[in-house]
Design a protein around this motif. Structure first.
Motif, PDB file in Angstrom:
ATOM      1  N   UNK A  77     -40.167  48.984 -25.772  1.00 53.24           N
ATOM      2  CA  UNK A  77     -39.199  48.752 -24.612  1.00 53.24           C
ATOM      3  C   UNK A  77     -39.812  49.847 -23.619  1.00 53.24           C
ATOM      4  N   UNK A  78     -39.861  49.346 -22.187  1.00 49.77           N
ATOM      5  CA  UNK A  78     -40.243  50.195 -21.153  1.00 49.77           C
ATOM      6  C   UNK A  78     -39.162  51.410 -20.961  1.00 49.77           C
ATOM      7  N   UNK A  79     -37.660  51.062 -21.335  1.00 51.72           N
ATOM      8  CA  UNK A  79     -36.696  51.818 -20.852  1.00 51.72           C
ATOM      9  C   UNK A  79     -35.798  51.774 -21.968  1.00 51.72           C
ATOM     10  N   UNK A  80     -35.223  53.087 -22.191  1.00 52.90           N
ATOM     11  CA  UNK A  80     -34.068  52.835 -23.084  1.00 52.90           C
ATOM     12  C   UNK A  80     -32.904  51.998 -22.589  1.00 52.90           C
ATOM     13  N   UNK A  82     -33.560  48.334 -22.325  1.00 55.33           N
ATOM     14  CA  UNK A  82     -34.435  47.111 -22.467  1.00 55.33           C
ATOM     15  C   UNK A  82     -34.480  46.445 -23.784  1.00 55.33           C
ATOM     16  N   UNK A  83     -34.484  47.377 -24.928  1.00 56.17           N
ATOM     17  CA  UNK A  83     -34.475  46.917 -26.229  1.00 56.17           C
ATOM     18  C   UNK A  83     -33.371  46.051 -26.609  1.00 56.17           C
ATOM     19  N   UNK A  84     -32.125  46.579 -26.274  1.00 49.10           N
ATOM     20  CA  UNK A  84     -30.954  46.101 -26.574  1.00 49.10           C
ATOM     21  C   UNK A  84     -30.783  44.745 -25.925  1.00 49.10           C
ATOM     22  N   UNK A  85     -30.915  44.786 -24.606  1.00 48.97           N
ATOM     23  CA  UNK A  85     -30.779  43.392 -23.684  1.00 48.97           C
ATOM     24  C   UNK A  85     -31.870  42.443 -24.105  1.00 48.97           C
ATOM     25  N   UNK A  86     -32.943  42.811 -24.559  1.00 48.36           N
ATOM     26  CA  UNK A  86     -34.177  41.677 -24.853  1.00 48.36           C
ATOM     27  C   UNK A  86     -33.943  41.212 -26.289  1.00 48.36           C
ATOM     28  N   UNK A  87     -33.772  42.363 -27.453  1.00 42.75           N
ATOM     29  CA  UNK A  87     -33.784  42.172 -28.783  1.00 42.75           C
ATOM     30  C   UNK A  87     -32.741  42.653 -29.599  1.00 42.75           C
ATOM     31  N   UNK A  88     -31.423  42.900 -28.795  1.00 40.27           N
ATOM     32  CA  UNK A  88     -30.347  43.418 -29.633  1.00 40.27           C
ATOM     33  C   UNK A  88     -29.772  42.717 -30.678  1.00 40.27           C
ATOM     34  N   UNK A 117     -35.718  39.667 -20.611  1.00 36.58           N
ATOM     35  CA  UNK A 117     -34.875  40.672 -20.058  1.00 36.58           C
ATOM     36  C   UNK A 117     -33.899  40.134 -18.884  1.00 36.58           C
ATOM     37  N   UNK A 118     -32.682  39.630 -18.996  1.00 36.06           N
ATOM     38  CA  UNK A 118     -32.136  38.811 -18.094  1.00 36.06           C
ATOM     39  C   UNK A 118     -31.991  39.480 -16.904  1.00 36.06           C
ATOM     40  N   UNK A 119     -32.137  40.506 -16.572  1.00 34.44           N
ATOM     41  CA  UNK A 119     -31.781  41.314 -15.278  1.00 34.44           C
ATOM     42  C   UNK A 119     -32.754  41.069 -14.077  1.00 34.44           C
ATOM     43  N   UNK A 120     -33.940  40.525 -14.549  1.00 32.00           N
ATOM     44  CA  UNK A 120     -34.645  40.157 -13.698  1.00 32.00           C
ATOM     45  C   UNK A 120     -35.228  38.697 -13.456  1.00 32.00           C
ATOM     46  N   UNK A 121     -35.208  37.965 -12.071  1.00 26.94           N
ATOM     47  CA  UNK A 121     -35.289  36.604 -12.208  1.00 26.94           C
ATOM     48  C   UNK A 121     -36.391  36.229 -11.392  1.00 26.94           C
ATOM     49  N   UNK A 122     -37.150  37.112 -10.792  1.00 24.95           N
ATOM     50  CA  UNK A 122     -38.460  36.631 -10.086  1.00 24.95           C
ATOM     51  C   UNK A 122     -39.620  37.452 -10.486  1.00 24.95           C
ATOM     52  N   UNK A 123     -40.635  36.647 -10.772  1.00 25.22           N
ATOM     53  CA  UNK A 123     -41.802  37.176 -11.320  1.00 25.22           C
ATOM     54  C   UNK A 123     -42.956  37.636 -10.162  1.00 25.22           C
ATOM     55  N   UNK A 124     -43.555  38.755 -10.476  1.00 23.71           N
ATOM     56  CA  UNK A 124     -44.742  39.074  -9.565  1.00 23.71           C
ATOM     57  C   UNK A 124     -45.863  38.312  -9.577  1.00 23.71           C
TER      58      UNK A 124
END
Length: 206
Positions: free
Chosen positions: A7-10, A12-18, A130-137
């Motif tokens: 997880x990049x940040x504390x 992210x792990x819960x939002x993605x894989x909780x 991680x649903x917080x981001x809806x656009x990809x670079x």
């Protein structure tokens, strides 16, 4: 089974894989990459307690600039891989945040086939949402094609773990406050009450 979640940040792990962690707490090892200070570290410890995960560690990189330390980041992940020797590795989707992109890319490099005899080659690599981001670079060929069924109890634990991060919740209307709704959306169209979605990068079956 050992499942390594990077997880990049504390939070992210819960939002993605909780949900996955609530389902398999004894199989999961959580490695957060950036150091986040006393408050967020305390929230992280509370979230892991809710999910029942007891094995976690932090690599201590500076938040926001992990992309500037790619060689060191890959080396740090290589060391964890060699120690843990996971069966499955979970990486963040490379969306907008530079740390998410860096951890995804470093994780993919660490999951490589190597000429070194002590380098661990994880047979399964997945990417989490991680649903917080809806656009990809930049475009990827990743598709949400693996769905982990979750029970009411598991998705409730995931929601509680996410709300443990009070310092990271900007407003009432935010994906981190909509965990059950998002899990229902992923699950119902696949004939499950709740689910988490993943993109399979590689699976070696023996």
């Amino acid at each position: 089974m050992k499942r390594l979640i990077l997880a990049p940040h504390m939070d992210d792990e819960s939002m993605g894989c909780g949900g996955l962690m609530a389902k398999y707490p004894d199989e999961c090892i959580v490695v957060t990459v950036t150091e986040s200070g006393e408050i967020r570290s305390g929230e992280h410890a509370k979230a892991m307690e809710i999910l029942g995960v007891s094995e976690m560690r932090n690599l201590g990189f500076e938040d926001g600039v992990t992309d500037q330390h790619m060689t060191a980041l890959v080396g740090a992940i290589d060391a964890v891989m060699a120690e843990v020797r996971p069966d499955e590795v979970y990486l963040p989707y490379p969306s907008l945040h530079q740390d998410h992109i860096a951890v995804y890319e470093a994780g993919m490099r660490s999951a490589r086939v190597s000429m070194s005899s002590d380098h661990h080659f994880p047979p399964t690599v997945l990417v989490y949402d991680i649903a917080a981001y809806d656009v990809n670079l930049y475009p990827t060929d990743l598709r949400w094609n693996v769905f982990e069924a979750l029970s009411e109890e598991e998705v409730t634990k995931k929601a509680l773990a996410c709300t443990a991060y009070q310092s990271e919740i900007p407003s009432e209307i935010h994906p981190i406050n909509s965990v059950k709704q998002l899990a229902a959306a992923a699950g119902l169209v696949r004939l499950m009450e709740y689910a988490e979605q993943y993109a399979l990068v590689r699976q070696v079956r023996r």
